[in-house]
Write an enzyme that holds these catalytic residues in place. Structure first.
Site, mmCIF file in Angstrom:
data_model
loop_
_atom_site.group_PDB
_atom_site.id
_atom_site.type_symbol
_atom_site.label_atom_id
_atom_site.label_comp_id
_atom_site.label_asym_id
_atom_site.label_seq_id
_atom_site.Cartn_x
_atom_site.Cartn_y
_atom_site.Cartn_z
ATOM 1 N N ASP A 28 1.130 -1.067 0.476
ATOM 2 C CA ASP A 28 -0.041 0.094 0.236
ATOM 3 C C ASP A 28 0.908 1.223 0.226
ATOM 4 O O ASP A 28 2.186 1.273 0.448
ATOM 5 C CB ASP A 28 -0.842 -0.056 0.795
ATOM 6 N N GLU A 87 -12.339 4.101 -1.611
ATOM 7 C CA GLU A 87 -11.341 4.492 -2.030
ATOM 8 C C GLU A 87 -11.237 4.348 -3.366
ATOM 9 O O GLU A 87 -10.915 4.607 -4.329
ATOM 10 C CB GLU A 87 -10.007 4.821 -1.382
ATOM 11 N N HIS A 92 -9.661 -5.209 -2.677
ATOM 12 C CA HIS A 92 -8.440 -5.683 -1.700
ATOM 13 C C HIS A 92 -8.427 -6.000 -0.537
ATOM 14 O O HIS A 92 -9.614 -5.742 -0.161
ATOM 15 C CB HIS A 92 -8.062 -4.435 -2.312
HETATM 16 P P1 5GP Z 1 -9.590 1.171 0.165
HETATM 17 O O1 5GP Z 1 -10.750 1.103 -0.724
HETATM 18 O O2 5GP Z 1 -9.410 -0.091 0.897
HETATM 19 O O3 5GP Z 1 -10.882 2.253 1.493
HETATM 20 O O4 5GP Z 1 -8.116 1.773 0.311
HETATM 21 C C1 5GP Z 1 -7.396 1.831 -0.937
HETATM 22 C C2 5GP Z 1 -6.564 1.525 -0.331
HETATM 23 O O5 5GP Z 1 -5.316 1.648 -1.309
HETATM 24 C C3 5GP Z 1 -5.343 2.605 1.006
HETATM 25 O O6 5GP Z 1 -5.087 2.234 1.318
HETATM 26 C C4 5GP Z 1 -4.451 3.393 -0.414
HETATM 27 O O7 5GP Z 1 -3.750 4.116 0.435
HETATM 28 C C5 5GP Z 1 -4.312 2.166 -1.125
HETATM 29 N N1 5GP Z 1 -3.659 2.769 -3.011
HETATM 30 C C6 5GP Z 1 -4.428 3.875 -3.376
HETATM 31 N N2 5GP Z 1 -3.986 4.105 -4.512
HETATM 32 C C7 5GP Z 1 -3.005 3.526 -4.682
HETATM 33 C C8 5GP Z 1 -1.292 3.296 -5.547
HETATM 34 O O8 5GP Z 1 -1.948 4.075 -6.268
HETATM 35 N N3 5GP Z 1 -0.821 2.595 -5.258
HETATM 36 C C9 5GP Z 1 -0.761 1.635 -3.861
HETATM 37 N N4 5GP Z 1 0.245 0.789 -4.079
HETATM 38 N N5 5GP Z 1 -1.355 2.086 -3.085
HETATM 39 C C10 5GP Z 1 -2.670 2.996 -3.218
#
Ligand code: 5GP
Length: 128
Positions: A28, A87, A92
């Site tokens: 992440d 987000e 995932h």
């Molecule tokens: P969620 O959708 O579970 O709320 O959060 C999405 C997660 O993906 C977050 O922890 C964020 O830091 C991570 N994330 C979002 N965009 C990217 C990216 O472009 N690259 C990586 N490695 N992680 C990402």
């Protein structure tokens, strides 16, 4: 196309840990704690409980394997698992090395250098 599909396709760089036929694993970019890892099905589905049963079970089976590697690579009390998806609308599993409750909350963020990210990804991969 989700940002994770772009990562899986190599259009956007990531600190990759592993990949197989069904899943792509990488760090992440905005981790709660060092070693915070994402396990992503290559098939782009928005919500966890919309996955087919077979892929759903495989996701948790493989997450268990990856969590064991994280536990060996990163000093922590335990590896926690979260599924959020608010987000990025592409399923995932978050695998997060936990030492304190704050590590399990998505308000706390750790700043890591590129060198640190690369070393973490390589170390976790070495235990897979
Ligand atoms: P969620 O959708 O579970 O709320 O959060 C999405 C997660 O993906 C977050 O922890 C964020 O830091 C991570 N994330 C979002 N965009 C990217 C990216 O472009 N690259 C990586 N490695 N992680 C990402």
């Amino acid at each position: 196309m989700s940002i994770f599909t772009k990562i899986i396709n190599g259009e956007i760089p990531s600190y990759k840990i592993a990949e197989n036929e069904d899943f792509f694993v990488f760090l992440d970019i905005n981790p709660n704690a060092a070693g915070h890892t994402l396990v992503v099905p290559k098939k782009e589905v928005d919500q966890l409980f919309d996955l087919g049963d077979e892929l759903y079970l495989k996701l948790f089976q493989y997450s268990k394997t990856v969590a064991a590697a994280i536990k060996k690579a990163v000093p922590c009390k335990r590896v926690g698992l979260s599924v959020i998806g608010l987000e990025v609308p592409h399923v995932h599993v978050h695998l997060i090395p936990l030492n304190q409750m704050a590590d399990a909350t998505f308000g706390k963020k750790e700043k890591l250098t590129e060198v640190e990210f690369i070393a973490l990804a390589e170390k976790i991969a070495s235990f897979l």
